[in-house]
Design an enzyme around this catalytic site. Structure first.
Site, short mmCIF file in Angstrom:
data_model
loop_
_atom_site.label_atom_id
_atom_site.label_comp_id
_atom_site.label_asym_id
_atom_site.label_seq_id
_atom_site.Cartn_x
_atom_site.Cartn_y
_atom_site.Cartn_z
N ASP A 164 13.20 34.51 -23.48
CA ASP A 164 13.63 33.16 -24.20
C ASP A 164 15.32 33.37 -24.43
O ASP A 164 15.73 32.57 -25.23
CB ASP A 164 13.13 33.27 -25.47
N ASP A 202 8.66 30.30 -19.09
CA ASP A 202 10.14 30.21 -19.23
C ASP A 202 10.93 31.41 -18.35
O ASP A 202 12.24 31.33 -18.33
CB ASP A 202 10.63 30.21 -20.67
N ASP A 354 6.88 24.41 -34.43
CA ASP A 354 8.19 24.72 -33.59
C ASP A 354 9.23 25.28 -34.59
O ASP A 354 10.48 25.69 -33.96
CB ASP A 354 8.67 23.64 -32.76
#
Length: 374
Positions: A164, A202, A354
């Site tokens: 991330d 990701d 989130d």
């Protein structure tokens, strides 16, 4: 990236992802992640366990990066041994430990409970393994693979170093050598049945924070990971990170995927898109086919799409953090009827925040209810 996943690793999503936390021998849980996107670019967030003891982690949370795009979060919540009556679920496995299931059990009298239970908690979701705990990872993965029986579990290894890009879902193994060893232990728990592996959300789409040398090393490690997983279980279907349709151009993403081994049948079954994001299924399918076409490789390579919260598409303003007006997308299924799209999966867990409507990665009933009604 333009619209990465939301926050993937922060915690976990209700029905789309599950994370496995090392809590001293607990069960693995389904937890969603949140991600951001460039235009809509969320990143994963490291999941947090639900109230009930478990070794499964919530899916990570993504955040929209200004300078650096971030991927979206991850897994959704599986259910207890009870089988689902939803015909669209086909033979996908619903894990029995998740934040949404915990909430449903504890709030039988809540007027929102019936809708959240039927539309989210009863759906199969991914199980995330975001905690770097090499001593227990094999047994935790085995608990999911063996508990699935004849159904197909969806597991998410999420421990790549520099995960991330230092965002909400930061964490992972200390270095690539440690990661390679961790993946070997992860693979040892896959068993011999069919299983879908969503390899490191990701990790490819969101890699601008790395130097060219670091990217090359990461891609080589992901290629090794794919080969290790498929060698351990030939029935494992391994999918690599393609970001989403609002992020990198198809040709650019295909080049990165090729470098990471995604075009090789020895390590890959294709790509995944839209993890923790909101882009419409049709747009993702079209994008996935463009990426696969540019990628090359065996004709059998396909794509899986995270449809956990894309029912109303992505917000026009690019908002990625618990945006209002979103809705659940198509239910998880292994029969999409769409060319080169192998499955619709709930990788990010619907209802896990989130970070705006609740703490990152935690189940937020109000948000879940809005998604279920949307």
């Amino acid at each position: 990236m333009v619209a990465a996943a939301s926050v993937v690793a922060a915690v976990g999503t209700v029905a789309g992802m599950v994370s496995a936390l090392d809590e001293g021998g607990g069960k693995d849980r389904a937890r969603p992640k949140v991600t951001k996107s460039p235009t809509l670019e969320p990143l994963p967030a490291v999941p947090t366990p639900s109230a009930s003891a478990s070794s499964a982690e919530p899916s990570p949370v993504k955040s929209s990066a200004s300078p650096v795009p971030k991927p979206k979060p991850k897994p959704s919540t599986p259910r207890p041994k009870r089988t689902t009556a939803d015909p669209s679920a086909n033979s996908l496995y619903r894990h029995g430990d998740s934040q949404v299931i915990d909430w449903v059990r504890a709030h039988r009298g809540d007027p929102r409970r019936p809708l959240i239970e039927s539309r989210i908690a009863d759906r199969p979701a991914a199980v995330w393994f975001a905690e770097y705990a090499p001593g227990t990872i094999t047994s935790r993965v085995r608990a999911v693979s063996s508990g699935a029986g004849s159904r197909v579990p969806v597991v998410v290894p999420y421990a790549i170093p520099d995960r991330d890009c230092g965002g909400a879902s930061q964490g992972g193994a200390p270095d690539l050598a440690a990661y390679d060893a961790w993946i070997g232990k992860f693979a040892a728990g896959l068993g011999s049945g069919e299983v879908i592996v969503i390899l490191e959300p990701d990790a490819i789409a969101l890699s601008e924070c790395l130097s060219a040398k670091q990217r090359t090393a990461r891609y080589a490690s992901l290629a090794r990971a794919g080969r290790t997983l498929k060698a351990a279980n030939p029935r494992a279907r391994v999918y690599f990170d393609a970001g989403h349709s609002g992020w990198n151009a198809a040709a650019k993403q295909a080049g990165r995927l090729r470098a990471a081994g995604a075009a090789s049948a020895a390590s890959s079954d294709g790509i995944f898109t839209n993890v923790s994001n909101f882009h419409r299924t049709g747009d993702e399918a079209a994008y996935a086919r463009k990426v696969l076409s540019a990628l090359g490789g065996p004709p059998g390579l396909g794509a899986v799409i995270d449809t956990s919260r894309n029912g109303n598409g992505a917000p026009a303003d690019g908002e990625w953090c618990d945006p209002a007006g979103r809705g659940l997308g198509p239910s998880p299924t292994l029969r999409t009827g769409v060319a080169r799209v192998d499955a619709y999966l709930w990788i990010k867990l619907p209802g896990e925040s989130d970070g705006c409507k609740g703490a990152p990665g935690t189940f937020t009933p109000g948000y879940a209810y809005d998604l279920a009604r949307g």
